[in-house]
Design a protein around this motif. Structure first.
Motif, PDB file in Angstrom:
ATOM      1  N   ARG A  56       0.942  -1.047   0.098  1.00  0.00           N
ATOM      2  CA  ARG A  56       0.013   0.036   0.042  1.00  0.00           C
ATOM      3  C   ARG A  56       0.700   1.180   0.052  1.00  0.00           C
ATOM      4  NH1 ARG A  56      -4.912  -1.788   3.309  1.00  0.00           N
ATOM      5  NH2 ARG A  56      -4.597  -3.823   4.037  1.00  0.00           N
ATOM      6  N   ASP A  57       0.289   2.303  -0.451  1.00  0.00           N
ATOM      7  CA  ASP A  57       0.772   3.861  -0.417  1.00  0.00           C
ATOM      8  C   ASP A  57       0.698   4.321   0.906  1.00  0.00           C
ATOM      9  OD1 ASP A  57      -1.700   4.586  -0.587  1.00  0.00           O
ATOM     10  OD2 ASP A  57      -1.086   5.728  -2.595  1.00  0.00           O
ATOM     11  N   SER A  58       1.186   5.502   1.126  1.00  0.00           N
ATOM     12  CA  SER A  58       0.809   6.231   2.536  1.00  0.00           C
ATOM     13  C   SER A  58      -0.671   6.539   2.859  1.00  0.00           C
ATOM     14  CB  SER A  58       1.466   7.713   2.627  1.00  0.00           C
ATOM     15  OG  SER A  58       1.017   8.148   1.579  1.00  0.00           O
ATOM     16  N   THR A  59      -1.658   6.400   1.623  1.00  0.00           N
ATOM     17  CA  THR A  59      -2.955   6.583   1.916  1.00  0.00           C
ATOM     18  C   THR A  59      -3.903   5.297   2.408  1.00  0.00           C
ATOM     19  OG1 THR A  59      -3.694   6.411  -0.225  1.00  0.00           O
ATOM     20  CG2 THR A  59      -3.013   8.496   0.271  1.00  0.00           C
ATOM     21  N   VAL A 163      -6.805 -10.897  -7.054  1.00  0.00           N
ATOM     22  CA  VAL A 163      -5.700 -11.925  -7.301  1.00  0.00           C
ATOM     23  C   VAL A 163      -5.510 -12.624  -6.109  1.00  0.00           C
ATOM     24  CG1 VAL A 163      -3.172 -11.852  -7.832  1.00  0.00           C
ATOM     25  CG2 VAL A 163      -4.606 -10.185  -9.138  1.00  0.00           C
ATOM     26  N   THR A 164      -5.448 -12.208  -4.930  1.00  0.00           N
ATOM     27  CA  THR A 164      -5.289 -12.744  -3.714  1.00  0.00           C
ATOM     28  C   THR A 164      -6.228 -13.918  -3.624  1.00  0.00           C
ATOM     29  OG1 THR A 164      -6.256 -11.208  -2.387  1.00  0.00           O
ATOM     30  CG2 THR A 164      -3.838 -11.279  -2.584  1.00  0.00           C
ATOM     31  N   SER A 226       5.342 -16.346 -10.467  1.00  0.00           N
ATOM     32  CA  SER A 226       5.695 -15.874  -9.033  1.00  0.00           C
ATOM     33  C   SER A 226       4.459 -15.325  -8.585  1.00  0.00           C
ATOM     34  CB  SER A 226       7.139 -14.869  -8.988  1.00  0.00           C
ATOM     35  OG  SER A 226       6.362 -13.649  -9.343  1.00  0.00           O
ATOM     36  N   PHE A 227       3.604 -14.706  -9.291  1.00  0.00           N
ATOM     37  CA  PHE A 227       2.349 -14.092  -8.624  1.00  0.00           C
ATOM     38  C   PHE A 227       1.476 -15.203  -8.052  1.00  0.00           C
ATOM     39  CE2 PHE A 227       3.500 -11.000 -12.383  1.00  0.00           C
ATOM     40  CZ  PHE A 227       4.119 -10.350 -11.327  1.00  0.00           C
ATOM     41  N   LEU A 235       2.593 -15.492   0.843  1.00  0.00           N
ATOM     42  CA  LEU A 235       3.584 -14.266   0.994  1.00  0.00           C
ATOM     43  C   LEU A 235       3.016 -12.997   0.485  1.00  0.00           C
ATOM     44  CD1 LEU A 235       6.615 -16.024  -1.020  1.00  0.00           C
ATOM     45  CD2 LEU A 235       6.196 -15.605   1.443  1.00  0.00           C
ATOM     46  N   VAL A 236       1.750 -12.939  -0.252  1.00  0.00           N
ATOM     47  CA  VAL A 236       1.114 -11.761  -0.639  1.00  0.00           C
ATOM     48  C   VAL A 236      -0.590 -12.080   0.035  1.00  0.00           C
ATOM     49  CG1 VAL A 236       0.061 -10.411  -2.498  1.00  0.00           C
ATOM     50  CG2 VAL A 236       2.274 -11.287  -2.607  1.00  0.00           C
ATOM     51  N   LYS A 237      -1.052 -11.429   0.919  1.00  0.00           N
ATOM     52  CA  LYS A 237      -2.396 -11.402   1.279  1.00  0.00           C
ATOM     53  C   LYS A 237      -3.221 -10.278   1.686  1.00  0.00           C
ATOM     54  CE  LYS A 237      -0.321 -13.476   5.581  1.00  0.00           C
ATOM     55  NZ  LYS A 237       0.129 -14.663   6.382  1.00  0.00           N
ATOM     56  N   GLY A 238      -4.285 -10.480   1.450  1.00  0.00           N
ATOM     57  CA  GLY A 238      -5.059  -9.121   1.813  1.00  0.00           C
ATOM     58  C   GLY A 238      -5.499  -8.754   3.136  1.00  0.00           C
TER      59      GLY A 238
END
Lengths: 238, 256
Positions: A56-59, A163-164, A226-227, A235-238
């Motif tokens: 995520r970004d700062s927002t 995706v997740t 890899s995705f 490794l990538v989760k919401g």
């Protein structure tokens, strides 16, 4: 006095597009050019997807969702790209089908025994890896663009969620493995053969292309893979 | 050495054809065709029809011979014709399958003999080369880059045997046509007709029903004349350039 007359007939007209399309050489050149366009799309698609790993970004918004919104916000860019890709796919696929039919007609009686002396699997099965990619792309569009299958609670625009969620269940990751094997093999030969089809035959160039096509194809297939694997591994989760 | 041969027998174009099995006693110093001569003498002696196969110079330079041995055009020896392949490449008791070139453009005439007139028609489509007549010009008057003259010579070495078509999974004649287009296209003498030559030879190649090139590379590996895949790229480049360079003939033929 007799007058010699000469009938002047118009020379047969020469249609450049017609001559290109009618010959196997011209069709292969068109397949090379459309192949370059499609390969560039594959590369751009991969680079964009890498943002899946940037969180995520700062927002608090996922970077990949902001990127997706940016792409969809710009309608001329979106539909322009889609039109170019569709036309490229159409030319590539129709030419491939016609050439494949011609190949069958060129050898109606098969050898009872035929050995491959010096050629790669990827070069001999270009048509069939192309078929794999074609059906994979249809599945991929149904999976993540349209949300018809495989994504529980599909949310248009929420790429990170789709995706997740889409890779955690069912046979989706397996289909992506098959699709990427097809893509890797296709690119491994296609990126090299493109040079030959467009007339760049200098052995120094072909040997360079042969080597780097294998490297680029492997990297593209592995990074794309890899995705789903990263999601599966948690490794990538919401 | 004793060999068992499965040979394709076909009486004529209309016959479906089949493999028949023969045994022959050969020695390792014979060429492959001499071994077939021995078999044919035995067949004639016992009142049977000898096996038809093409051959002429038996020195590997005329391009007349050629069939597939155990799935490989011109047999297992690297880059040579079947007439220059000797029996020392095989061992006692080996079983060999002999099959004619398989391509729609190369119809089987009899047994291992195919009709390669399609190649002649591609050459004819290439047309003529303009040459000066009159007094001989000085040998060094026309400059040719060394590298180009070497490549032209490499491509001119094509003997038109058809092994490229036979070995190609697509039955393409790209290596043959490429060699013919490249060997003239690389030299100054070949320039005046270069555009039409590329267009016409490629068009004829299509009309004859050969397949398309997918850069598999089997042709290069099986070519007895060492023609390289580069020849095909040269053909592709010449053809594509010609498609754009081609101009309509001026009505009336211009001044002259």
């Amino acid at each position: 006095m007799s007058v010699a007359t000469k009938t002047v007939t118009a020379p047969p007209s020469f249609s450049r597009a017609g001559v290109l399309w009618a010959s196997t050489v011209g069709k292969k050149a068109l397949m090379a050019l459309t192949g370059i366009l499609l390969s560039l799309f594959v590369l751009g698609h991969l680079l964009g997807n890498l943002q899946l790993y940037f969180g995520r970004d700062s927002t608090g918004a996922y970077l990949i969702n902001k990127y997706a919104e940016f792409l969809h916000h710009n309608k001329p860019l979106l539909y322009g790209t889609r039109t170019v890709l569709l036309v490229a796919v159409l030319i590539h696929v129709v030419a491939a089908f016609q050439l494949q039919l011609g190949k069958g007609a060129a050898r109606p009686i098969e050898y009872h025994q035929k050995e491959s002396v010096n050629s790669t699997v990827s070069s001999r099965y270009m048509f069939w890896t192309g078929v794999i990619i074609f059906f994979f792309v249809l599945y991929h569009l149904a999976h993540f663009t349209l949300g018809w299958t495989g994504v529980p609670d599909f949310k248009e625009g929420d790429v990170f969620h789709n995706v997740t969620a889409g890779f955690r269940s069912g046979i989706a990751p397996l289909l992506y493995v098959i699709g990427m094997i097809g893509l890797g093999l296709h690119l491994r030969h296609g990126l090299y053969s493109t040079f030959q089809s467009l007339g760049a035959g200098n052995p120094a160039v072909s040997q360079w292309a042969l080597k780097w096509a294998a490297v680029v194809a492997t990297v593209i297939a592995l990074v794309n893979l890899s995705f789903p694997l990263a999601v599966l591994a948690g490794l990538v989760k919401g | 050495m004793k060999l068992t041969l499965d040979i394709w027998r076909q009486k004529g174009a209309a016959d479906a054809g089949r493999f028949e099995t023969y045994t022959v006693e050969a020695n390792e110093h014979m060429s492959f065709l001499e071994m077939l001569d021995v078999l044919n003498q035995e067949l004639i002696g016992s009142g049977k029809e000898p096996v038809a196969f093409d051959s002429d110079c038996r020195e590997g330079i005329c391009g007349m011979c050629g069939f597939v041995v155990n799935g490989v055009p011109h047999g297992p020896a690297d880059n040579t014709t079947i007439c220059q392949t000797h029996m020392r490449h095989f061992h006692d008791g080996e079983r060999l399958r002999l099959e004619p070139w398989r391509a729609a453009a190369f119809p089987v005439l009899k047994d291992l003999v195919v009709d390669r007139s399609a190649f002649d028609r591609i050459i004819q489509a290439g047309g003529f080369v303009s040459v000066r007549t009159g007094a001989a010009v000085d040998g060094n008057a026309m400059l040719v880059e060394k590298n180009k003259s070497d490549r032209a010579m490499t491509n001119a070495a094509c003997i038109g045997c058809g092994a490229c078509v036979a070995s190609c999974p697509n039955a393409a004649a790209a290596l043959f046509t490429g060699a013919k287009i490249a060997h003239l296209g690389l030299l100054p003498q070949g320039q005046p007709e270069r555009t039409d030559r590329a267009l016409n030879m490629v068009a004829q190649m299509g009309k004859e029903g050969f397949g398309h090139c997918t850069t598999i590379g089997e042709c290069e590996a099986n070519c007895p004349a060492h023609i390289k895949l580069e020849a095909i790229a040269q053909m592709n480049g010449d053809f594509l350039r010609a498609v754009f360079a081609k101009r309509e003939e001026a009505a009336g033929g211009g001044a002259g």
